[in-house]
Write a protein that holds these residues in place. Structure first.
Motif, PDB file in Angstrom:
ATOM      1  N   CYS A   1     -36.990  -5.712  -8.446  1.00 38.28           N
ATOM      2  CA  CYS A   1     -36.277  -4.693  -9.226  1.00 38.28           C
ATOM      3  C   CYS A   1     -37.225  -3.767  -9.964  1.00 38.28           C
TER       4      CYS A   1
ATOM      5  N   CYS B   1     -34.199   0.739 -12.310  1.00 34.11           N
ATOM      6  CA  CYS B   1     -33.708   2.123 -12.281  1.00 34.11           C
ATOM      7  C   CYS B   1     -32.321   2.246 -12.906  1.00 34.11           C
TER       8      CYS B   1
ATOM      9  N   CYS C   1     -27.585  -0.035 -10.375  1.00 33.68           N
ATOM     10  CA  CYS C   1     -26.585  -1.090 -10.221  1.00 33.68           C
ATOM     11  C   CYS C   1     -25.652  -1.107 -11.430  1.00 33.68           C
TER      12      CYS C   1
ATOM     13  N   CYS D   1     -29.106   0.287  -4.607  1.00 35.19           N
ATOM     14  CA  CYS D   1     -30.381  -0.154  -5.151  1.00 35.19           C
ATOM     15  C   CYS D   1     -31.503   0.414  -4.286  1.00 35.19           C
TER      16      CYS D   1
HETATM   17  S1  SF4 Z   1     -30.447  -0.871  -8.661  1.00 30.50           S
HETATM   18 FE1  SF4 Z   1     -30.541  -2.469 -10.191  1.00 30.50          FE
HETATM   19  S2  SF4 Z   1     -31.578  -4.161  -9.168  1.00 30.50           S
HETATM   20 FE2  SF4 Z   1     -31.994  -2.341  -7.952  1.00 30.50          FE
HETATM   21  S3  SF4 Z   1     -33.935  -1.588  -8.779  1.00 30.50           S
HETATM   22 FE3  SF4 Z   1     -32.317  -0.499  -9.870  1.00 30.50          FE
HETATM   23  S4  SF4 Z   1     -32.003  -1.746 -11.728  1.00 30.50           S
HETATM   24 FE4  SF4 Z   1     -33.134  -3.015 -10.282  1.00 30.50          FE
END
Ligand code: SF4
Ligand code: SF4
Lengths: 291, 95
Positions: free
Chosen positions: B20, B23, B26, B60
């Motif tokens: 992870c 970002c 999710c 993701c």
């Molecule tokens: S979408 Fe969620 S799990 Fe994937 S990198 Fe971004 S914060 Fe991390």
């Protein structure tokens, strides 16, 4: 919509009539572009699940409508619930447009736009209110009309078995009782369960579906006591089975039941229900000899 | 949705925290607020609220999330089981 100009936001929706009309209604006061993705007439949520509201569809529409020539920015606002089908990074890669996920409910859109495209926590979570549940009931009922008809015909064909043999009146009465029980089961499973959903004990839907018919059967039994017959007992069981199955069916309509969970409860529910159904049928068939 | 909970411990959702990048996608897309950012990484704060819609995994950027997505639909399962029973592929979806 309104009089959009080069800086107006671009909103994406499905060509499901309700989604589209709702969007139009909510945004009556806002200048914006609306990009309609062809989901063959189904709603955003289902279309994302089935893959018709997908990355590729969005990219295709962006190219077809040449939206890039109409606006000066490269931002699309798509409904959050399509995120299961649309991948923001892939859309960016394939079309150059940046995806912003809008709120779950169209009615939050004006506020969302005003707040610079940010949604509050509440706008991001799905709900399943009483009204939302009630709206689903007519479809559930309509889909089972066939079943009722089928049960009535099958019931009529088997109702003559018994010492009364060729008494038409007895046959019709038995068929009607069966039809009544089926109808009550449907009412319990597809009307009471959706309405009472959060308050019915147990998490598995097939168990939830057993409570209303239990109550109905009890009231029914007390009312006609002491004239409780074997036939009525078997019909009560049948009613419960049908209600329970319908309740389990309702998992497909809620926005919080996971497929693994549904499989879990089906593995437990279906064998029990099948057994009970067979039992009810057998008892119903021998009932005229006993009563 | 805190009033309505489905069966616990059935979801196929898995998060690989090592991959992870924090970002926040999710967290943005999940309709059931399953994730939280803690120390620049996503964590699962409410696993059993997950309905396996697949939105998080789909958005993701580094594939840190895996889930077996689908719609919880009885008819689809019945068709699948019948299909397996009779050794042919029936319809696998309904809505
Ligand atoms: S979408 Fe969620 S799990 Fe994937 S990198 Fe971004 S914060 Fe991390
Ligand atoms: S699969 Fe759907 S409900 Fe489950 S965590 Fe991901 S976005 Fe949330």
């Amino acid at each position: 919509m309104g009089t959009p100009h080069r800086d107006s936001p671009v909103l994406v929706t499905a060509n499901y009539k309700l989604s589209f009309d709702l969007l139009r209604f909510e945004l009556a006061e806002v200048d914006c572009w609306i990009l309609v993705v062809d989901t063959r007439g189904i709603n955003v949520w289902c279309a994302a699940g089935k893959g018709t509201f997908s990355t590729d569809e969005v990219v295709l529409m962006v190219k077809q409508t040449r939206i890039a020539e109409l606006v000066s920015h490269n931002t699309l606002i798509v409904p959050q619930l399509c995120a299961g089908g649309v991948s923001s990074s892939l859309v960016k890669k394939k079309s150059g447009f940046r995806i912003i996920f809008g709120p779950v409910q169209a009615r939050d859109l004006p506020e969302f736009l005003e707040r610079d495209n940010t949604a509050s926590e509440g706008m991001r979570a799905v709900t399943f209110t009483l009204m939302e549940r009630v709206e689903l009931i007519p479809v559930e009922l309509y889909l089972q009309l066939k079943t009722i008809g089928f049960v009535l015909i099958a019931g009529f064909l088997f109702a003559w078995i018994g010492p009364h043999m060729f008494s038409l009146q007895a046959i019709i009465q038995r068929t009607l009782h069966l039809g009544m029980a089926t109808l009550l089961g449907l009412l319990c499973g597809s009307v009471f369960v959706p309405i009472l959903l959060p308050w019915l004990p147990c998490r598995q839907f097939w168990l939830k579906g057993l409570w209303p018919p239990l109550l109905v059967a009890l009231c029914w039994g007390i009312n006609i006591y002491p004239h409780v017959t074997i036939e009525l007992l078997s019909l009560s069981v049948w009613m419960s089975v049908f209600s329970s199955f319908q309740a389990m069916n309702f998992t497909g309509c809620t926005p919080y039941t996971s497929p693994s969970g549904v499989e879990y409860e089906m593995r437990r529910g279906i064998p029990v229900l099948a057994l009970l159904a067979i039992l009810a049928l057998l008892v119903w068939l021998v009932a005229p000899f006993v009563d | 949705m805190q009033t309505m909970r489905y069966i616990d411990n059935t979801t196929t959702l898995k998060l690989n925290v090592d991959v992870c990048v924090g970002c926040g996608n999710c967290i943005l897309v999940c309709p059931h607020r399953v994730f939280e950012i803690k120390q620049k990484k996503a964590t699962i704060c409410d696993l059993n609220a997950c309905m396996e819609c697949g939105a998080c995994a789909n958005n993701c950027p580094v594939d840190a999330i895996s889930v077996n997505p689908g719609v919880g639909c009885v008819e689809a399962y019945i068709n699948r089981w019948l299909g397996r029973l009779f050794k042919d592929r029936g319809r696998s979806s309904c809505c």
